[in-house]
Design an enzyme around this catalytic site. Structure first.
Site, PDB file in Angstrom:
ATOM      1  N   GLU A 107      10.378   8.641 -15.985  1.00 22.17           N
ATOM      2  CA  GLU A 107       8.971   8.984 -16.247  1.00 22.17           C
ATOM      3  C   GLU A 107       8.511   8.444 -17.595  1.00 22.17           C
ATOM      4  O   GLU A 107       7.396   7.953 -17.740  1.00 22.17           O
ATOM      5  CB  GLU A 107       8.776  10.499 -16.202  1.00 22.17           C
ATOM      6  CG  GLU A 107       8.911  11.087 -14.813  1.00 22.17           C
ATOM      7  CD  GLU A 107       8.889  12.604 -14.863  1.00 22.17           C
ATOM      8  OE1 GLU A 107       7.833  13.183 -14.579  1.00 22.17           O
ATOM      9  OE2 GLU A 107       9.924  13.204 -15.203  1.00 22.17           O
TER      10      GLU A 107
ATOM     11  N   HIS B 201       0.834  -1.219   0.000  1.00 24.15           N
ATOM     12  CA  HIS B 201       0.000   0.000   0.000  1.00 24.15           C
ATOM     13  C   HIS B 201       0.863   1.262   0.000  1.00 24.15           C
ATOM     14  O   HIS B 201       0.419   2.306   0.474  1.00 24.15           O
ATOM     15  CB  HIS B 201      -0.954   0.026   1.205  1.00 24.15           C
ATOM     16  CG  HIS B 201      -1.709  -1.250   1.412  1.00 24.15           C
ATOM     17  ND1 HIS B 201      -2.960  -1.476   0.879  1.00 24.15           N
ATOM     18  CD2 HIS B 201      -1.370  -2.387   2.068  1.00 24.15           C
ATOM     19  CE1 HIS B 201      -3.374  -2.695   1.208  1.00 24.15           C
ATOM     20  NE2 HIS B 201      -2.421  -3.275   1.928  1.00 24.15           N
TER      21      HIS B 201
ATOM     22  N   LYS C  32      15.642  22.602 -10.501  1.00 24.79           N
ATOM     23  CA  LYS C  32      15.017  21.315 -10.795  1.00 24.79           C
ATOM     24  C   LYS C  32      15.925  20.316 -11.487  1.00 24.79           C
ATOM     25  O   LYS C  32      16.722  20.664 -12.348  1.00 24.79           O
ATOM     26  CB  LYS C  32      13.796  21.538 -11.714  1.00 24.79           C
ATOM     27  CG  LYS C  32      12.451  21.650 -11.001  1.00 24.79           C
ATOM     28  CD  LYS C  32      12.223  20.530 -10.062  1.00 24.79           C
ATOM     29  CE  LYS C  32      10.852  19.938  -9.994  1.00 24.79           C
ATOM     30  NZ  LYS C  32       9.879  20.188 -10.947  1.00 24.79           N
TER      31      LYS C  32
ATOM     32  N   SER D  25      14.616  21.749 -15.539  1.00 24.55           N
ATOM     33  CA  SER D  25      13.373  22.426 -15.883  1.00 24.55           C
ATOM     34  C   SER D  25      13.712  23.708 -16.627  1.00 24.55           C
ATOM     35  O   SER D  25      14.691  24.376 -16.305  1.00 24.55           O
ATOM     36  CB  SER D  25      12.587  22.748 -14.610  1.00 24.55           C
ATOM     37  OG  SER D  25      11.694  23.829 -14.841  1.00 24.55           O
TER      38      SER D  25
END
Ligand code: ARG
Length: 473
Positions: free
Chosen positions: A288, A154, A281, A275
């Protein structure tokens, strides 16, 4: 150079652009040519072509293979597809004998043949990269075999494992994916050539000998089945979809573990990019996209299943739509595998963050209950006793837990030490060093059997180049 031949009547039709599949099926040119060489040789053995006709046609087909490889082949959209382009150019090269190539053959059995030959080489390419991924996982699992980390259910901290055990969990998923690809390659290794349009031929052809020449295990049993089903492509797309889904879980875990919240992985440059707006960033884009590409591959599977649903036997033009999703899925999964291998090799674990996380006393609650079980306490009672001790403090610390447990008589000595806790999880398939060593040995066995499969598949795929090379008899 003479003028190109006019298109044959069967493609001199309105809407030829709409009907065309050349943009996609050009990819099949080499397997198409090799299939034609094997077909021509069979026509010779059957007495349907003379020896000199066979020689002329085979030479011409090999010339086409060179033109295609060198990029000098002039593809003509008005000729609809790869098959007609190649046949037409062959006739330009060798004259009217070129018109004998298509004896006892239809584009229906021809395209089904090309697709099965393509499937073999696609699986070889994907399997090679999947094997590299397995090897990368094994190497990392070996070096991190003893690094403790929390295991999750979980997405909540549950029980202590090791980084090696976690990586091997991924290994076994990929190993089944490889096994599925192997089974798909084996089931699909049946030649449809000789089925003709749908009902075979009145001529004395020998499909079994063509099948053997092309490295197939056998020829089709039923000509109507041979030209109509695309189950082999559906299986390939399913195998690739599940593989992509498995890869997406690995990608997601890398994304999570590289967040500041987890901090188990360093946010290295290898993970992705910066970024364009936020100077601080460092995004895990590679992981991803490993996660994100799965959607597209599953879409390819659904696309083909939807095309096939309700199609009457035998060949229907709808089947032309089968190639785009397959080529897309193969290219996508190939790229994802390559990125994943690089990603895995470059992962940098942060031992301090892993040890801090795995020192959380909650991870050892089950172990404590099992200690009570060792003293003869029923598990349900042990569960409640330990549960109550953990519920007592609002933020349990090793000290507060030890104090609470001392009152209940649970033996806590050494129970909260991650390494010892992992070492005690020695049941089969568990994370303890001995069990993990057994797992690594079993995994090595799987990798070597995958190498054997890949070499035997490579031999079959290699027949294509053999048929197209000049050194042939
Ligand atoms: N381009 C076609 C395909 O991909 C080849 C088979 C054409 N057959 C036909 N009967 N029109 O399916």
């Amino acid at each position: 150079m003479p003028d190109p031949l006019p298109p044959p009547a069967y493609v001199r039709v309105p809407h030829v652009d709409f009907l065309a599949s050349l943009g996609v099926d050009r990819t099949l040119a080499r397997v198409d040519l090799a299939g034609s060489v094997a077909h021509v040789e069979m026509l010779g053995r059957a007495g349907l072509l003379s020896a000199s006709e066979v020689g002329l046609l085979v030479q011409g087909l090999r010339q086409l293979a060179r033109e295609v490889a060198e990029g000098t082949f002039l593809w003509r959209g008005e000729l609809e597809d790869v098959h007609t382009n190649l046949e037409s150019r062959l006739t330009e090269l060798v004259g009217p004998t070129g018109g004998k190539l298509h004896t006892a053959r239809s584009r229906n059995d021809q395209v089904a043949l090309d697709e099965r030959l393509y499937l073999r080489s696609a699986i070889a390419e994907v399997a090679r990269r999947l094997l590299a991924l397995e090897e990368a996982l094994l190497a990392r699992a070996r070096s991190e075999a003893a690094t403790p980390m929390p295991g999750y259910t979980h997405l909540q901290r549950a029980q202590p494992v090791t980084v090696g055990h976690w990586l091997l969990a991924h290994f076994w998923r990929f190993d089944r994916d490889l096994d599925r690809l192997r089974a798909t390659a084996e089931r699909a290794n049946v030649s449809p050539l000789g089925a003709g349009a749908l009902a075979g031929s009145t001529l004395p052809i020998d499909p079994a000998s063509v099948a053997a020449r092309l490295g197939f295990d056998r020829a089709f049993e039923n000509s109507m089945d041979a030209v109509s089903d695309r189950d082999f492509f559906v299986e390939l797309l399913f195998d690739l979809s599940l593989l992509a889904v498995h890869l997406s879980t690995l990608g997601e875990e890398v994304v999570l573990f590289a967040t500041k919240e987890f901090g188990y992985l360093e946010r290295t440059a290898a993970l992705g990019s910066g970024s364009s707006l936020m100077p601080q960033k460092r995004n895990p884009d590679v992981a991803e996209l490993v996660r994100g590409k799965a959607g597209r591959v599953v879409g390819d599977l659904v696309s083909l299943l939807t095309t096939l649903k309700g199609l009457p036997l035998t060949y229907d033009r709808d089947l032309q739509e089968d190639k785009a999703p397959v080529l897309d899925a193969v290219a996508t999964v190939t790229a994802v595998l390559e990125a994943s291998v690089a990603l895995l090799r470059d992962l940098v674990f942060v031992p301090a963050r892993l040890s801090a996380a795995v020192a959380d006393p909650e991870l050892f609650a089950t172990d404590l209950a099992e200690r009570l079980v060792g003293q003869g306490v029923p598990f349900r009672t042990a569960h409640e006793t330990v549960g109550a001790a953990f519920a007592a403090g609002s933020v349990p610390t090793p000290t507060s837990i030890a104090a609470a447990l001392a009152r209940t008589g649970v033996p806590v000595e050494g129970a909260l030490d991650p390494e010892r806790a992992v070492a005690r999880r020695a049941s089969p398939g568990g994370p303890a060093p001995g069990a993990l060593a057994g797992q690594l040995t079993a995994a090595d066995g799987r990798v070597s059997s995958a190498h054997t499969f890949l070499s035997s598949l490579d031999r079959k795929v290699g027949l294509i180049e053999e048929l197209l090379s000049e050194e042939q008899r």
